[in-house]
Design an enzyme around this catalytic site. Sequence first.
Site, mmCIF file in Angstrom:
data_model
loop_
_atom_site.group_PDB
_atom_site.id
_atom_site.type_symbol
_atom_site.label_atom_id
_atom_site.label_comp_id
_atom_site.label_asym_id
_atom_site.label_seq_id
_atom_site.Cartn_x
_atom_site.Cartn_y
_atom_site.Cartn_z
ATOM 1 N N GLY A 622 0.803 -1.208 0.000
ATOM 2 C CA GLY A 622 0.000 0.000 0.000
ATOM 3 C C GLY A 622 0.839 1.263 0.000
ATOM 4 O O GLY A 622 0.382 2.336 -0.359
ATOM 5 N N ASP A 741 0.359 -6.940 11.910
ATOM 6 C CA ASP A 741 0.304 -7.640 10.624
ATOM 7 C C ASP A 741 1.320 -8.790 10.615
ATOM 8 O O ASP A 741 2.115 -8.933 9.690
ATOM 9 C CB ASP A 741 0.574 -6.676 9.470
ATOM 10 C CG ASP A 741 0.103 -7.242 8.125
ATOM 11 O OD1 ASP A 741 -0.746 -8.167 8.130
ATOM 12 O OD2 ASP A 741 0.575 -6.779 7.079
#
Length: 926
Positions: A622, A741
């Site tokens: 991202g 994550d």
Amino acid sequence: MTAWKFAITAVAVAFSFVAIVQVRGQPSTEGFISIDCGTPDGYNHTDNTNIQYVSDDQYIDSGVNKRIAQNYINSSIPIQDVTARSFPSGSRNCYTLKPVTADQKYLLRATFMYGNYDGQQSENPNTSIQFDLYIGVDLWKTVNISDASAEYRVEAITLALADFISVCLINTGSGTPFISALELRPIKPAMYPEAVANQSIVLYLRRTYKPSSNQIFRFPDDPYDRIWASYTEIPSDWTTISTNATIQDNQNDRFNAPSTVLQTAVTPIRSPTMTFLQLDRESGPTAPQYYVVFYFTELQSLNTNAVREFSIYFDGSYQWHAPYRPAYLISDYIYSISPWYGYAHYIFSLNATANSTLPPFINAFEVYTPMFLSNAVTDVSDADAIMAVKAQYQVKRNWMGDPCNPTEYAWDGLNCSYTASPSRITSVNLSSSRLAGRISDSFSMLQAMESIDLSNNNLTGGIPYSLANISSLQVLNLTNNNLSGPVPDALLKKADAGLLILRVDDYLLLCNASTCPCNGSSCQNTISTVKKIPKPVIVILAVIPAILLAVLVLTLAITRGTMCGKLPDSHHDSFVPPYVENPSETPGEPEEPWIPRTKRRFTYMELNNVTNNFSRVIGSGGFGVVYHGYLENETEKNVTEVTVKVCHEISSQGTKQLHAEAESLTHVFHKNLVSLVGYCMDGDKLGLVYEYMPQGSLHDHLRGTSGVFRALNWGERLRIALEAAQGLDYMHTGCQIVHRDVKTSNILLGQNLEAKIADFGLAKMIGGNEHVSLMSVCGTPGYIDPESLRTLRLTEKSDVYSFGVVLLEIITGELPILQGQGEEIIHLVKHVSQFIARGDIKEIVDSALRGEYDLNSVWKVMDMAMRCTAEAAVERPTMTEVVMQLKDSLITETTHAKSKSSYGDSSETSQISISGTTTMSIGPSS
């Protein structure tokens, strides 16, 4: 004189008239350690062998002194058996025998005489006492006491690996451990060649043939104080031959049997064959293995026509040793180089040859069993250093035996690294331990140390400069002591560079090389202390809090407003709804995150050169694109591979993630976390440069991405999991950062498969709070904590859940989300649970492992994985607990692999010996 001392003295006097050895000169007792366990501190005595025995108080910190019941005391028992030390408390209690010499061989003997010392025999007359005896970290013998009036001995030949030897008694729940005597005797290095660095040998039998008496022979007849018991069960068809002549030692003798032992032998009267030793296979989980030593010395001067020649047979049919003629009045022996192994019965006999005019004979024999050493020990330099710390401060904890091993008995306040052998001490916590005096210089000898906590004690003097030489040190806490300044410059520089979390009392920071405003308790009056501070220093101290506050505000401004959108990586796309954590906040122009001055700042043109015009893409996300690059080190004239993350286009998502990662990386310094090399803030061009991990990710190896990476074996998977867990544990406990994550593609591998946690784009600092409230939960499907999805509460237990999924991937080789029947989607946790419920996990273990693993180790990891992925966060372990369990599992697997290798070697040796290949050696005179 007290009553008990009078009784002991009386026994000693009586015992002196019942000589069990014939003293013919006094060899040296130099190097002997002779302990009469359970006697008062300072008490010593000399027994009939003229060996001086001392109290055990100087060798152990625990236990209580006991004396056997009066009705068991008589003139036939050694004086050492009258008292015992009992250990009703603690699961492991250890003697530390020193001084000894590293790489020196020793005879080690423990003696046990119960004698109803605790008065429990009348209540439980038929109950045996059972406990384990260890040399260092390895099981020596399971002691089973079934007769209160009998003396039990356990003896071994062992090689000292350090300047001390530990003997530990382990409470196994079958009675209180105790010990009567402990003896250590140095022997020549050439003796007993089977005793080596990775193997000790344990005495099974030692006999000499003295059929007319029940004597035992030891020091001074045997200068090494071996105890030779008489073999009195002589068959009626045997006879004895003997001599009074001295038996001469063989040149380069490997066993040095004493002359007194060899002066008698037994021989059959009429038969040319004699079976002299039978060892039945004992019941147990493993087959016994035996080393044998047979002693032969011709005691009769044979005339010209007389011949004594015989062979040694095993099991009546296999000729183990070829025809042999013993030498006259010279010690000789035959021994097995490799152990006898795998037979239901072990029968040894001597058969006269056709040329022999005389029957065979034997003087004495010894039988030993191998004691395989695990080598799971603490590094010698670390053990020496921490024992010096213990001695200096007289630490009264469970600090006995090996500091790190076995893991269930590791010393309180220590953490150890088990990823390699030997184990290393990585942290010491002696906070609030009543330490007094100067800081021990021995701490600086612990070169694998990452954290030292000596806070809340009464330490005085200066802070040793040598502490700065511990390259791995990350945390040093010296607060609330009475130390004097200044703080060494080297420590301050490491702290300023972000390489060390240094915690000291404020007044120490005001000291310079020559003066210090106050010391310890004299600084309690902070008002008077501040008045003495020079005016420029006051200004600095006033500005520092403001700067720190600004940094904190800036940090919050950077990390708040982070959006969670589509987060593809180089392996698969991950989708999370694009919610904003704080929708009222309008994204603005990002400000530069706080990064230590030690991190290099790059221009965009420099990044272009580093990546060769951004030519090699190795990933994306991202934030933008990930490139491979080469960084020239002008100082060292070499080139280093690096990874470069670049956000080419300004976007709220990309820049916020890049800022978050930069912010996170400035707070973390650990060997199992990727390290930041530098950053780029060049106009609208943003980038991060960090170390390159050439072996890709754990995801690559588990999935065999592009066919480049080989399958990992179970030991490698465990080590990678352990190292990743250590990185997360440091983030949680040392930095209070939640990764958010955790997944296999974010566990990167170095050249030697060393694991490091990467990708801090979603990391969030939780500060001193237990949790953080969120407007959404970020992460990757399959790894996201289901409780966080419901509550929007972020805790470190969210990472624990994700790591549990990683562990399941390591075991099964499967993805977190599986395709079920039809279009059904099933989570890996649910999939695994179905097999666990049936009690068999072999079906779901990754087939790429090909069954080459220890099932107990896999079960331990599976159990931890299921605990990590518990639905309720409160039921999940901390990462610290995960680290400890993985260490234990890795040790289990390592031990399994070594034992499998040892079994293979032993099996092969057994097969070779039966085929006729020589597996013995004879004395030099033969």
